[in-house]
Design an enzyme around this catalytic site. Structure first.
Site, PDB file in Angstrom:
ATOM      1  N   GLU A 127      75.052  -4.975  31.316  1.00  0.00           N
ATOM      2  CA  GLU A 127      74.105  -5.704  31.179  1.00  0.00           C
ATOM      3  C   GLU A 127      74.106  -6.873  30.152  1.00  0.00           C
ATOM      4  OE1 GLU A 127      70.442  -3.460  30.785  1.00  0.00           O
ATOM      5  OE2 GLU A 127      70.702  -2.501  32.803  1.00  0.00           O
ATOM      6  N   ASN A 168      78.985  -3.643  34.444  1.00  0.00           N
ATOM      7  CA  ASN A 168      78.168  -3.389  35.361  1.00  0.00           C
ATOM      8  C   ASN A 168      76.770  -4.124  34.893  1.00  0.00           C
ATOM      9  OD1 ASN A 168      77.185  -1.010  37.232  1.00  0.00           O
ATOM     10  ND2 ASN A 168      75.871  -0.371  35.329  1.00  0.00           N
ATOM     11  N   HIS A 204      69.166  -2.010  41.399  1.00  0.00           N
ATOM     12  CA  HIS A 204      67.851  -1.658  41.119  1.00  0.00           C
ATOM     13  C   HIS A 204      66.987  -2.719  42.063  1.00  0.00           C
ATOM     14  CE1 HIS A 204      68.680   1.719  38.456  1.00  0.00           C
ATOM     15  NE2 HIS A 204      69.529   0.682  37.669  1.00  0.00           N
ATOM     16  N   GLU A 232      73.891   2.120  40.665  1.00  0.00           N
ATOM     17  CA  GLU A 232      72.674   2.851  40.186  1.00  0.00           C
ATOM     18  C   GLU A 232      71.428   2.404  41.155  1.00  0.00           C
ATOM     19  OE1 GLU A 232      71.401   1.437  36.228  1.00  0.00           O
ATOM     20  OE2 GLU A 232      73.530   1.648  35.388  1.00  0.00           O
ATOM     21  N   ASP A 234      68.366   2.050  43.545  1.00  0.00           N
ATOM     22  CA  ASP A 234      67.067   2.896  43.888  1.00  0.00           C
ATOM     23  C   ASP A 234      66.219   1.533  44.463  1.00  0.00           C
ATOM     24  OD1 ASP A 234      66.572   1.376  41.532  1.00  0.00           O
ATOM     25  OD2 ASP A 234      66.140   3.433  40.499  1.00  0.00           O
TER      26      ASP A 234
HETATM   27  C1  XIL Z   1      67.808   4.558  32.130  1.00  0.00           C
HETATM   28  C2  XIL Z   1      67.654   6.015  32.074  1.00  0.00           C
HETATM   29  O1  XIL Z   1      67.466   6.607  33.833  1.00  0.00           O
HETATM   30  C3  XIL Z   1      66.368   6.673  31.609  1.00  0.00           C
HETATM   31  O2  XIL Z   1      66.384   8.250  31.288  1.00  0.00           O
HETATM   32  C4  XIL Z   1      66.345   6.102  30.048  1.00  0.00           C
HETATM   33  O3  XIL Z   1      65.240   6.367  29.347  1.00  0.00           O
HETATM   34  C5  XIL Z   1      66.713   4.689  30.278  1.00  0.00           C
HETATM   35  O4  XIL Z   1      67.745   4.286  30.610  1.00  0.00           O
HETATM   36  N1  XIL Z   1      70.283   0.412  33.850  1.00  0.00           N
HETATM   37  C6  XIL Z   1      71.138   1.327  33.113  1.00  0.00           C
HETATM   38  C7  XIL Z   1      70.785   2.805  33.079  1.00  0.00           C
HETATM   39  O5  XIL Z   1      72.303   0.974  32.978  1.00  0.00           O
HETATM   40  O6  XIL Z   1      71.456   3.126  31.867  1.00  0.00           O
HETATM   41  C8  XIL Z   1      69.212   2.878  32.917  1.00  0.00           C
HETATM   42  O7  XIL Z   1      69.174   4.431  32.805  1.00  0.00           O
HETATM   43  C9  XIL Z   1      68.471   2.300  33.800  1.00  0.00           C
HETATM   44  C10 XIL Z   1      68.570   0.658  33.976  1.00  0.00           C
END
Ligand code: XIL
Length: 311
Positions: A127, A168, A204, A232, A234
């Site tokens: 990020e 990422n 996401h 990741e 969802d």
């Molecule tokens: C999130 C975790 O799922 C949570 O448990 C934590 O509190 C915050 O981080 N992008 C990412 C992940 O790269 O590391 C994040 O994970 C979600 C967003």
């Protein structure tokens, strides 16, 4: 139907999920993960606040537990993440530039060194870009300038020469200002001979908002000779869920998995958890949730069947 890990493998891809130590303590969830996922991403335990809470003082206990859980389930493991602005201790952020650079290199050497041979990939930098395609104005960028990203990849490669090293980020799933900027950066890194091997599209996503250009975007990164993975995934919605939303969500999941299946360089799809019981979404996006393929009782949702069908 057959487990997603097997369906994905039959297409030459993987299906993976994230796992945390807390979730690993739930036997039913652990079994669900073992059945469905061929790859496990360490969800929180390899972040800086856990691995190096004080300078030079490392804690690999929680990370080792999640890795051991993956090994026990016959899963390959992805490391997440070495350099990020979030979940990083205050002592790091307070360092002067030269010291911050040294702390970064030392951190990567220790953490990636500890997991050498145990992870297939690292999200080396997470990020680093803003939505408009400029660099995110966080302490890494503000104190070290553009070059810290290349330095992080070089340090990770020295510590674990066999791991695939990823950049990422989120909202780079389709074509747009942010993914264009990431594209230009990784292209430059490759031209400079920096050891970068993959781009992670976090995925996401918001219900009904899968970009139409996902496949084209995956293809352009793959055409650089890089691996691409959804890291990741969802798909969040306003809760409560209903049948229409769950059907729309299934279509969204299908679109993402299909884009990966369609492109040779896309190696796999990881969801950020399997069950709505443990999703990070409700705590970070109030009023939203129901983002994963299994409901809170570990029953498969339409999205699960859609993923199975898309592989
Ligand atoms: C999130 C975790 O799922 C949570 O448990 C934590 O509190 C915050 O981080 N992008 C990412 C992940 O790269 O590391 C994040 O994970 C979600 C967003």
């Amino acid at each position: 139907s057959a487990p997603l890990r097997d369906l994905a493998a039959a297409e030459g891809k993987y299906f993976g999920t994230a796992m945390t130590v807390g979730e690993l303590a739930d036997p039913a969830y652990r079994d669900l993960s073992a059945r469905e996922a061929g790859v496990l991403t360490v969800g929180n335990e390899l972040k800086w606040d856990t691995t190096e809470p004080a300078r030079g003082s490392f804690d690999f206990g929680p990370g080792d537990q999640v890795v051991a859980g993956g090994v026990a389930a016959g899963q390959l493991v992805r490391g997440h993440t070495l350099v990020w602005h979030s979940q990083t201790p205050a002592w790091v952020k307070a360092l002067e530039p030269a010291d911050l650079q040294q702390a970064m290199v030392d951190h990567i050497a220790a953490v990636a060194g500890h997991y050498r041979g145990k992870v297939i990939a690292w999200d080396v930098v997470n990020e680093a870009f803003a939505e408009d395609g400029t660099r995110r104005q966080e302490f890494w960028q503000l104190k070290l300038g553009d070059g810290y990203i290349a330095d992080a990849f070089r340090a990770a490669h020295a510590a674990d020469p066999d791991a695939k090293l990823y950049y990422n980020d989120y909202n780079i799933d389709g074509i747009g200002a942010k993914s264009d900027a990431v594209y230009e950066m990784v292209k430059s890194l490759l031209e400079e001979g920096v050891p970068i091997h993959g781009v992670g599209l976090q995925g996401h996503l918001i219900l009904g908002q899968v970009p139409s250009t996902v496949r084209q975007n995956v293809q352009r990164f793959a055409d650089l000779g890089l691996e691409v993975a959804f890291t990741e995934l969802d798909v969040r919605m306003d809760t409560p869920a209903d049948a229409a939303k769950l059907a729309a969500q299934a279509a969204d999941y299908s679109a993402v998995v299909s884009a990966c299946v369609a492109v040779d360089g896309c190696v796999g799809v990881t969801t950020w958890g399997l069950s709505d019981k443990y999703s990070w979404i409700p705590s970070v996006f109030p009023g939203q949730g129901a983002a994963l393929p299994f409901d809170e009782s570990f029953r498969p949702k339409p999205a699960y069947d859609a993923v199975a069908a898309a592989f």
